[in-house]
Write a protein that holds these residues in place. Structure first.
Motif, PDB file in Angstrom:
ATOM      1  N   GLN A  63      85.515  -2.585  38.880  1.00  0.00           N
ATOM      2  CA  GLN A  63      86.465  -1.551  39.304  1.00  0.00           C
ATOM      3  C   GLN A  63      87.358  -1.146  38.125  1.00  0.00           C
ATOM      4  O   GLN A  63      87.577   0.045  37.881  1.00  0.00           O
ATOM      5  N   ILE A  64      87.848  -2.124  37.377  1.00  0.00           N
ATOM      6  CA  ILE A  64      88.692  -1.848  36.205  1.00  0.00           C
ATOM      7  C   ILE A  64      87.882  -1.106  35.143  1.00  0.00           C
ATOM      8  O   ILE A  64      88.351  -0.119  34.565  1.00  0.00           O
ATOM      9  N   LEU A  65      86.660  -1.557  34.886  1.00  0.00           N
ATOM     10  CA  LEU A  65      85.809  -0.912  33.884  1.00  0.00           C
ATOM     11  C   LEU A  65      85.525   0.544  34.256  1.00  0.00           C
ATOM     12  O   LEU A  65      85.612   1.434  33.404  1.00  0.00           O
ATOM     13  N   ALA A  66      85.229   0.801  35.508  1.00  0.00           N
ATOM     14  CA  ALA A  66      84.975   2.176  35.956  1.00  0.00           C
ATOM     15  C   ALA A  66      86.219   3.041  35.775  1.00  0.00           C
ATOM     16  O   ALA A  66      86.134   4.187  35.341  1.00  0.00           O
ATOM     17  N   TYR A  67      87.379   2.478  36.086  1.00  0.00           N
ATOM     18  CA  TYR A  67      88.642   3.198  35.905  1.00  0.00           C
ATOM     19  C   TYR A  67      88.843   3.548  34.433  1.00  0.00           C
ATOM     20  O   TYR A  67      89.195   4.679  34.094  1.00  0.00           O
ATOM     21  N   LEU A  68      88.609   2.575  33.548  1.00  0.00           N
ATOM     22  CA  LEU A  68      88.803   2.807  32.112  1.00  0.00           C
ATOM     23  C   LEU A  68      87.798   3.818  31.571  1.00  0.00           C
ATOM     24  O   LEU A  68      88.137   4.627  30.714  1.00  0.00           O
ATOM     25  N   ARG A  69      86.568   3.776  32.064  1.00  0.00           N
ATOM     26  CA  ARG A  69      85.565   4.765  31.635  1.00  0.00           C
ATOM     27  C   ARG A  69      86.009   6.175  31.996  1.00  0.00           C
ATOM     28  O   ARG A  69      85.868   7.100  31.209  1.00  0.00           O
ATOM     29  N   LYS A  80      89.250   7.306  32.999  1.00  0.00           N
ATOM     30  CA  LYS A  80      90.554   7.715  32.464  1.00  0.00           C
ATOM     31  C   LYS A  80      90.608   7.646  30.946  1.00  0.00           C
ATOM     32  O   LYS A  80      91.413   8.324  30.323  1.00  0.00           O
ATOM     33  N   GLY A  81      89.746   6.823  30.340  1.00  0.00           N
ATOM     34  CA  GLY A  81      89.735   6.676  28.893  1.00  0.00           C
ATOM     35  C   GLY A  81      89.266   7.920  28.163  1.00  0.00           C
ATOM     36  O   GLY A  81      89.452   8.049  26.962  1.00  0.00           O
ATOM     37  N   GLN A  82      88.663   8.847  28.888  1.00  0.00           N
ATOM     38  CA  GLN A  82      88.243  10.119  28.293  1.00  0.00           C
ATOM     39  C   GLN A  82      89.454  10.966  27.916  1.00  0.00           C
ATOM     40  O   GLN A  82      89.392  11.786  27.010  1.00  0.00           O
ATOM     41  N   MET A  83      90.576  10.758  28.648  1.00  0.00           N
ATOM     42  CA  MET A  83      91.764  11.595  28.457  1.00  0.00           C
ATOM     43  C   MET A  83      92.944  10.846  27.841  1.00  0.00           C
ATOM     44  O   MET A  83      93.904  11.477  27.422  1.00  0.00           O
ATOM     45  N   LYS A  84      92.878   9.540  27.829  1.00  0.00           N
ATOM     46  CA  LYS A  84      94.029   8.735  27.452  1.00  0.00           C
ATOM     47  C   LYS A  84      93.559   7.534  26.644  1.00  0.00           C
ATOM     48  O   LYS A  84      92.428   7.087  26.804  1.00  0.00           O
ATOM     49  N   THR A  85      94.438   6.977  25.784  1.00  0.00           N
ATOM     50  CA  THR A  85      94.055   5.846  24.943  1.00  0.00           C
ATOM     51  C   THR A  85      94.753   4.548  25.328  1.00  0.00           C
ATOM     52  O   THR A  85      94.153   3.491  25.250  1.00  0.00           O
ATOM     53  N   TYR A  86      96.000   4.603  25.737  1.00  0.00           N
ATOM     54  CA  TYR A  86      96.766   3.391  26.013  1.00  0.00           C
ATOM     55  C   TYR A  86      97.059   3.264  27.501  1.00  0.00           C
ATOM     56  O   TYR A  86      97.449   4.237  28.148  1.00  0.00           O
ATOM     57  N   PHE A  87      96.872   2.050  28.020  1.00  0.00           N
ATOM     58  CA  PHE A  87      97.076   1.786  29.440  1.00  0.00           C
ATOM     59  C   PHE A  87      97.888   0.512  29.624  1.00  0.00           C
ATOM     60  O   PHE A  87      97.632  -0.478  28.951  1.00  0.00           O
ATOM     61  N   LYS A  88      98.822   0.534  30.543  1.00  0.00           N
ATOM     62  CA  LYS A  88      99.582  -0.659  30.905  1.00  0.00           C
ATOM     63  C   LYS A  88      98.900  -1.330  32.092  1.00  0.00           C
ATOM     64  O   LYS A  88      98.420  -0.653  33.006  1.00  0.00           O
ATOM     65  N   SER A  89      98.867  -2.661  32.074  1.00  0.00           N
ATOM     66  CA  SER A  89      98.264  -3.412  33.181  1.00  0.00           C
ATOM     67  C   SER A  89      98.887  -3.019  34.511  1.00  0.00           C
ATOM     68  O   SER A  89      98.195  -2.862  35.517  1.00  0.00           O
ATOM     69  N   ARG A  90     100.180  -2.851  34.514  1.00  0.00           N
ATOM     70  CA  ARG A  90     100.912  -2.508  35.746  1.00  0.00           C
ATOM     71  C   ARG A  90     100.410  -1.187  36.326  1.00  0.00           C
ATOM     72  O   ARG A  90     100.195  -1.069  37.534  1.00  0.00           O
ATOM     73  N   GLU A  97      98.422  -0.488  39.800  1.00  0.00           N
ATOM     74  CA  GLU A  97      98.922   0.436  40.826  1.00  0.00           C
ATOM     75  C   GLU A  97      97.832   1.407  41.269  1.00  0.00           C
ATOM     76  O   GLU A  97      97.686   1.702  42.448  1.00  0.00           O
ATOM     77  N   ALA A  98      97.054   1.893  40.324  1.00  0.00           N
ATOM     78  CA  ALA A  98      95.998   2.852  40.640  1.00  0.00           C
ATOM     79  C   ALA A  98      94.855   2.213  41.432  1.00  0.00           C
ATOM     80  O   ALA A  98      94.207   2.883  42.237  1.00  0.00           O
ATOM     81  N   LEU A  99      94.624   0.912  41.212  1.00  0.00           N
ATOM     82  CA  LEU A  99      93.483   0.249  41.826  1.00  0.00           C
ATOM     83  C   LEU A  99      93.854  -0.696  42.966  1.00  0.00           C
ATOM     84  O   LEU A  99      92.969  -1.340  43.539  1.00  0.00           O
ATOM     85  N   GLY A 100      95.140  -0.819  43.261  1.00  0.00           N
ATOM     86  CA  GLY A 100      95.563  -1.725  44.323  1.00  0.00           C
ATOM     87  C   GLY A 100      95.522  -3.182  43.906  1.00  0.00           C
ATOM     88  O   GLY A 100      95.296  -4.066  44.737  1.00  0.00           O
ATOM     89  N   LEU A 101      95.738  -3.446  42.627  1.00  0.00           N
ATOM     90  CA  LEU A 101      95.751  -4.801  42.079  1.00  0.00           C
ATOM     91  C   LEU A 101      97.113  -5.077  41.464  1.00  0.00           C
ATOM     92  O   LEU A 101      97.849  -4.149  41.141  1.00  0.00           O
TER      93      LEU A 101
END
Length: 80
Positions: A18-24, A26-36, A40-44
């Protein structure tokens, strides 16, 4: 996409996939991500994201993830 084959995602848990799919996505548009914010986006929780990110960082996927910073939560640098 690179010429090297990516590792199969079947070795990952559901949360890690689920995290990998999210990064694939959103990573097209953004480079840095906070765990928090990933959590929040994935319900974790941020802690769940951080503990599951290790498998993604160490795996050979089409997404390169690197632990980047710790100020006000862990930040990940993502290259797709």
């Amino acid at each position: 996409m690179s010429a090297t084959a990516a590792a199969p995602t079947s070795d990952l848990t559901d949360k890690q996939r689920q995290i990998l799919a999210y990064l694939r996505e959103k990573g097209q548009m953004k480079t840095y991500f906070k765990s928090r914010l990933i959590g929040e986006a994935l319900g974790l929780s941020a802690k769940e994201v951080g503990s599951n990110m290790t498998a993604i960082c160490e795996g050979n996927f089409d997404v390169d993830v690197e632990k980047w910073g710790y100020s006000s939560g862990t930040t990940w640098k993502v290259t797709v």
